[in-house]
Write a protein that holds these residues in place. Structure first.
Motif, PDB file in Angstrom:
ATOM      1  N   ASP A 143      -1.515   9.984  -9.176  1.00  0.00           N
ATOM      2  CA  ASP A 143      -0.985  11.286  -9.560  1.00  0.00           C
ATOM      3  C   ASP A 143      -0.824  12.216  -8.362  1.00  0.00           C
ATOM      4  OD1 ASP A 143      -1.122  10.327 -12.183  1.00  0.00           O
ATOM      5  OD2 ASP A 143      -3.195  10.997 -12.362  1.00  0.00           O
ATOM      6  N   HIS A 144      -0.562  11.627  -7.195  1.00  0.00           N
ATOM      7  CA  HIS A 144      -0.249  12.438  -6.024  1.00  0.00           C
ATOM      8  C   HIS A 144       1.191  12.144  -5.593  1.00  0.00           C
ATOM      9  CE1 HIS A 144      -4.265  14.044  -4.565  1.00  0.00           C
ATOM     10  NE2 HIS A 144      -4.538  13.450  -5.698  1.00  0.00           N
ATOM     11  N   VAL A 145       1.684  13.016  -4.702  1.00  0.00           N
ATOM     12  CA  VAL A 145       3.038  12.827  -4.193  1.00  0.00           C
ATOM     13  C   VAL A 145       3.034  13.043  -2.687  1.00  0.00           C
ATOM     14  CG1 VAL A 145       5.412  13.643  -4.270  1.00  0.00           C
ATOM     15  CG2 VAL A 145       4.050  13.627  -6.359  1.00  0.00           C
ATOM     16  N   SER A 146       3.699  12.179  -1.937  1.00  0.00           N
ATOM     17  CA  SER A 146       3.892  12.353  -0.503  1.00  0.00           C
ATOM     18  C   SER A 146       5.378  12.580  -0.237  1.00  0.00           C
ATOM     19  CB  SER A 146       3.388  11.119   0.233  1.00  0.00           C
ATOM     20  OG  SER A 146       2.023  11.259   0.531  1.00  0.00           O
ATOM     21  N   PRO A 147       5.702  13.067   0.975  1.00  0.00           N
ATOM     22  CA  PRO A 147       7.083  13.505   1.232  1.00  0.00           C
ATOM     23  C   PRO A 147       8.153  12.433   1.043  1.00  0.00           C
ATOM     24  CG  PRO A 147       5.638  14.002   3.107  1.00  0.00           C
ATOM     25  CD  PRO A 147       4.795  13.397   2.054  1.00  0.00           C
ATOM     26  N   CYS A 148       7.879  11.178   1.441  1.00  0.00           N
ATOM     27  CA  CYS A 148       8.956  10.192   1.467  1.00  0.00           C
ATOM     28  C   CYS A 148       8.814   9.191   0.326  1.00  0.00           C
ATOM     29  CB  CYS A 148       8.952   9.455   2.797  1.00  0.00           C
ATOM     30  SG  CYS A 148       9.088  10.570   4.190  1.00  0.00           S
ATOM     31  N   THR A 149       9.792   9.165  -0.536  1.00  0.00           N
ATOM     32  CA  THR A 149       9.749   8.274  -1.696  1.00  0.00           C
ATOM     33  C   THR A 149      10.019   6.829  -1.280  1.00  0.00           C
ATOM     34  OG1 THR A 149      10.526  10.038  -3.125  1.00  0.00           O
ATOM     35  CG2 THR A 149      10.779   7.784  -3.946  1.00  0.00           C
ATOM     36  N   ILE A 150       9.249   5.917  -1.860  1.00  0.00           N
ATOM     37  CA  ILE A 150       9.467   4.490  -1.597  1.00  0.00           C
ATOM     38  C   ILE A 150      10.320   3.892  -2.712  1.00  0.00           C
ATOM     39  CG2 ILE A 150       8.365   2.256  -1.256  1.00  0.00           C
ATOM     40  CD1 ILE A 150       5.842   3.834  -0.377  1.00  0.00           C
ATOM     41  N   MET A 151       9.847   4.054  -3.940  1.00  0.00           N
ATOM     42  CA  MET A 151      10.589   3.504  -5.072  1.00  0.00           C
ATOM     43  C   MET A 151       9.947   4.004  -6.360  1.00  0.00           C
ATOM     44  SD  MET A 151       9.152  -0.388  -5.082  1.00  0.00           S
ATOM     45  CE  MET A 151       8.733  -0.720  -3.408  1.00  0.00           C
ATOM     46  N   PRO A 152      10.659   3.873  -7.467  1.00  0.00           N
ATOM     47  CA  PRO A 152      10.059   4.275  -8.739  1.00  0.00           C
ATOM     48  C   PRO A 152       8.971   3.287  -9.168  1.00  0.00           C
ATOM     49  CG  PRO A 152      12.246   3.349  -9.087  1.00  0.00           C
ATOM     50  CD  PRO A 152      12.073   3.495  -7.608  1.00  0.00           C
ATOM     51  N   VAL A 153       8.072   3.777  -9.980  1.00  0.00           N
ATOM     52  CA  VAL A 153       6.963   2.947 -10.440  1.00  0.00           C
ATOM     53  C   VAL A 153       7.470   1.731 -11.206  1.00  0.00           C
ATOM     54  CG1 VAL A 153       4.938   2.890 -11.941  1.00  0.00           C
ATOM     55  CG2 VAL A 153       5.357   4.883 -10.498  1.00  0.00           C
ATOM     56  N   SER A 154       8.563   1.909 -11.925  1.00  0.00           N
ATOM     57  CA  SER A 154       9.052   0.811 -12.760  1.00  0.00           C
ATOM     58  C   SER A 154       9.535  -0.386 -11.947  1.00  0.00           C
ATOM     59  CB  SER A 154      10.183   1.319 -13.653  1.00  0.00           C
ATOM     60  OG  SER A 154      11.203   1.869 -12.845  1.00  0.00           O
ATOM     61  N   ASP A 155       9.740  -0.207 -10.627  1.00  0.00           N
ATOM     62  CA  ASP A 155      10.218  -1.317  -9.805  1.00  0.00           C
ATOM     63  C   ASP A 155       9.116  -2.288  -9.407  1.00  0.00           C
ATOM     64  OD1 ASP A 155      12.689  -0.256  -9.971  1.00  0.00           O
ATOM     65  OD2 ASP A 155      13.052  -0.119  -7.810  1.00  0.00           O
ATOM     66  N   GLY A 203       0.846  -1.180   0.000  1.00  0.00           N
ATOM     67  CA  GLY A 203       0.000   0.000   0.000  1.00  0.00           C
ATOM     68  C   GLY A 203       0.887   1.237   0.000  1.00  0.00           C
ATOM     69  N   ALA A 204       0.396   2.348  -0.509  1.00  0.00           N
ATOM     70  CA  ALA A 204       1.177   3.578  -0.513  1.00  0.00           C
ATOM     71  C   ALA A 204       0.228   4.751  -0.384  1.00  0.00           C
ATOM     72  CB  ALA A 204       2.007   3.696  -1.787  1.00  0.00           C
ATOM     73  N   THR A 205       0.747   5.867   0.091  1.00  0.00           N
ATOM     74  CA  THR A 205      -0.086   7.053   0.250  1.00  0.00           C
ATOM     75  C   THR A 205      -0.291   7.758  -1.086  1.00  0.00           C
ATOM     76  OG1 THR A 205       0.943   7.288   2.401  1.00  0.00           O
ATOM     77  CG2 THR A 205      -0.379   9.139   1.622  1.00  0.00           C
ATOM     78  N   ALA A 206       0.718   7.684  -1.944  1.00  0.00           N
ATOM     79  CA  ALA A 206       0.640   8.434  -3.192  1.00  0.00           C
ATOM     80  C   ALA A 206       1.396   7.701  -4.297  1.00  0.00           C
ATOM     81  CB  ALA A 206       1.232   9.826  -2.996  1.00  0.00           C
ATOM     82  N   LEU A 207       0.980   7.985  -5.517  1.00  0.00           N
ATOM     83  CA  LEU A 207       1.549   7.320  -6.681  1.00  0.00           C
ATOM     84  C   LEU A 207       1.646   8.344  -7.804  1.00  0.00           C
ATOM     85  CD1 LEU A 207       2.273   4.699  -8.246  1.00  0.00           C
ATOM     86  CD2 LEU A 207      -0.167   4.436  -8.701  1.00  0.00           C
ATOM     87  N   HIS A 208       2.847   8.422  -8.405  1.00  0.00           N
ATOM     88  CA  HIS A 208       3.053   9.431  -9.435  1.00  0.00           C
ATOM     89  C   HIS A 208       3.986   8.848 -10.496  1.00  0.00           C
ATOM     90  CE1 HIS A 208       4.400  13.163 -11.357  1.00  0.00           C
ATOM     91  NE2 HIS A 208       3.307  13.720 -10.854  1.00  0.00           N
ATOM     92  N   PRO A 209       3.703   9.087 -11.785  1.00  0.00           N
ATOM     93  CA  PRO A 209       4.514   8.469 -12.835  1.00  0.00           C
ATOM     94  C   PRO A 209       5.984   8.864 -12.746  1.00  0.00           C
ATOM     95  CG  PRO A 209       2.699   9.776 -13.771  1.00  0.00           C
ATOM     96  CD  PRO A 209       2.578   9.865 -12.297  1.00  0.00           C
ATOM     97  N   ILE A 210       6.270  10.076 -12.347  1.00  0.00           N
ATOM     98  CA  ILE A 210       7.660  10.528 -12.285  1.00  0.00           C
ATOM     99  C   ILE A 210       8.245  10.327 -10.893  1.00  0.00           C
ATOM    100  CG2 ILE A 210       9.178  12.538 -12.445  1.00  0.00           C
ATOM    101  CD1 ILE A 210       7.114  13.593 -14.553  1.00  0.00           C
ATOM    102  N   HIS A 211       7.499  10.745  -9.858  1.00  0.00           N
ATOM    103  CA  HIS A 211       8.029  10.679  -8.503  1.00  0.00           C
ATOM    104  C   HIS A 211       7.841   9.315  -7.843  1.00  0.00           C
ATOM    105  CE1 HIS A 211       7.251  15.008  -9.262  1.00  0.00           C
ATOM    106  NE2 HIS A 211       8.468  15.101  -8.751  1.00  0.00           N
ATOM    107  N   GLY A 212       7.152   8.431  -8.517  1.00  0.00           N
ATOM    108  CA  GLY A 212       7.037   7.068  -8.024  1.00  0.00           C
ATOM    109  C   GLY A 212       6.066   6.907  -6.866  1.00  0.00           C
ATOM    110  N   LEU A 213       6.285   5.845  -6.072  1.00  0.00           N
ATOM    111  CA  LEU A 213       5.447   5.590  -4.902  1.00  0.00           C
ATOM    112  C   LEU A 213       6.013   6.382  -3.730  1.00  0.00           C
ATOM    113  CD1 LEU A 213       5.181   3.083  -6.809  1.00  0.00           C
ATOM    114  CD2 LEU A 213       4.769   1.732  -4.764  1.00  0.00           C
ATOM    115  N   SER A 214       5.123   6.943  -2.913  1.00  0.00           N
ATOM    116  CA  SER A 214       5.608   7.676  -1.757  1.00  0.00           C
ATOM    117  C   SER A 214       4.623   7.557  -0.612  1.00  0.00           C
ATOM    118  CB  SER A 214       5.837   9.149  -2.121  1.00  0.00           C
ATOM    119  OG  SER A 214       4.688   9.705  -2.722  1.00  0.00           O
ATOM    120  N   THR A 215       5.110   7.905   0.583  1.00  0.00           N
ATOM    121  CA  THR A 215       4.266   7.850   1.778  1.00  0.00           C
ATOM    122  C   THR A 215       4.742   8.918   2.751  1.00  0.00           C
ATOM    123  OG1 THR A 215       3.351   6.352   3.437  1.00  0.00           O
ATOM    124  CG2 THR A 215       5.689   6.148   2.970  1.00  0.00           C
TER     125      THR A 215
END
Lengths: 259, 259
Positions: B211-223, B170-182
């Motif tokens: 298409d949202h972004v949260s402060p802490c990046t988890i990993m890129p979408v491609s992973d 699960g993740a708080t936010a998902l963005h094509p460029i900034h990836g998964l974040s929480t």
DNA sequence: CTTGACTCTACACGAATTTGCATGAATTTA
DNA sequence: TAAATTCATGCAAATTCGTGTAGAGTCAAG
């Protein structure tokens, strides 16, 4: 008195007693029944409880298994839990065993100062989600489904990293000669390990545990500091335990017996 | 008296008492109620507390936050959970992240064959108590209260001992460029670590995450291997993710919308 | 030192919320 | 069926809320 505060008190009562009587709450808080009824109506609209004539009931009619175990002695376990929670001091590290009795401790923990709770029971950990000041350390491992506690090598190695001030222990059986015992070998090993790390170990014992024996021995009675029992037990039933140098803490159940 | 000082005093009171009454604080500090009300309003806007008539309450005592999160899309989350659970094969080791979406997976897991579930969420573990065939491995550690998952060094070292076949994330936010974040750094680190151990990682994403972004990046979408989403989303919203080589699995919600 | 911009606080006032009481309807119990 | 509770609604009083406004204090530039 804030309206929200009333509502949360009502929900607490509901969880604790499995029911709420409008009139009783009104008297207790010194408010009119209308106000309480209004709260109940709103909580029902929010889907927090089920409105019934005279008061309210929980939404789910309590999980059958959980309910069965509760019927043993809900108010007694609450009393044990409250008494045990009263031993907690600021900054201490407390280890809570799994089980319904220790779950009552989790509910009764003080909320006006900080401390740390360690537990190998996900049920207890989930219970502490709402607690405002408690730091929680979760002990992982293979989950022994029957009693919902982590056991095995992984759990052991994590337990070896901490040194609790207090360990509140549950057991299936208690006997002056055969000591504390339970049904599963690995569970017994974990309990023994935690007790060996803790400065003091206390047992919570409902009456049905006394003078019984289960297959797997945990430790002798003399290894624990104290036993919480309900008040009103015949003194000759407790005498053999007292003779072993164990403190017996009798706890008074509240008058209103939850069903 | 500085405004910030007042605010931190208010938050202290809130933590200590579980409530704050505007009038009482005003009297105690010798200030007008207006000032206190302003503070409360600002703290509420910052997400520090929950404003109620007459004062304020903590954010999530009765889990209104949890309830609110659920109301986002209960039937959608159920659909995501069912679809994800369908990927599970006999004998596999599945890692379930914490969160309401992954909790739906736990509910929908097949019951006609055996497999192992690993999780660092006591809530998920407790959910699996009733499951007949699942073996459960609980990952321990310091419990991050807000999202109820174990984090930190202890959790990491246990995760390094297992190699899951599937990781449902699960993740708080998902963005094509900034990836998964929480929102939390440690939580992000744990998610990243689990994903690095798992053969395949799948994300469960409700529409509000896209298409949202949260402060802490988890990993890129491609992973990640795939993303579960609800059906009926505009295809141009999903195209950027498809372009990254990620499988998009659309799931059909059932007709009966919960509430 | 003065001026002006800015921030913070207290007061005022209309709007909104909450509470207790009264009334009649509905439900439960004997 | 009858009596006793309990319930829902309307209403008035009290409390609380939000906004607008004015005064006091702070800070920096001139």
């Amino acid at each position: 008195m804030l309206a929200e505060q009333r509502k949360s008190l009502i929900m607490d009562r509901l969880r604790r007693d499995g029911q709420v009587v409008a009139k009783a709450v009104a008297e207790e808080l010194g408010l009119s029944e209308d106000t309480i009824r209004r709260d109940l109506r709103e909580l029902a609209a929010e889907g927090q409880l089920r409105r019934v004539h005279g008061g309210a009931m929980p939404l789910a009619p309590e999980l059958p298994d959980f309910a069965a175990r509760r019927t043993v002695s809900p108010s007694v376990k609450r009393a044990l839990g409250r008494a045990a929670a009263a031993l907690v001091r600021p900054g201490q590290l407390i280890f809570l065993d799994g089980g319904t009795s220790t779950a009552e401790i989790a509910k009764a923990l003080p909320r006006d100062f900080g401390f740390t709770i360690a537990t190998h029971s996900p049920t207890i950990a989930a219970e502490l989600e709402a607690h405002p000041t408690a730091e929680v350390i979760l002990i992982g491992g293979r989950l022994y489904k029957h009693s919902m506690v982590a056991v095995g090598a992984a759990a052991s190695s994590q337990i070896l990293l901490i040194r609790p001030d207090l360990f509140f222990l549950g057991a299936t059986a208690l006997h002056p000669i055969h000591g504390l015992s339970t049904g599963d070998l690995e569970e017994a090993a974990i309990k023994r390990l935690i007790a060996s790390r803790a400065a003091e170990t206390f047992l919570l014992a409902t009456e049905n545990k006394l003078d019984h024996v289960s297959p797997c021995t945990i430790m002798p009675v003399s290894d624990i500091s104290g036993i919480f029992v309900q008040s009103g037990l015949a003194s000759d039933r407790l005498a053999p335990y007292r003779a072993l140098g164990v403190r017996i803490i009798e706890t008074q159940a509240d008058e209103q017996d939850g069903s």
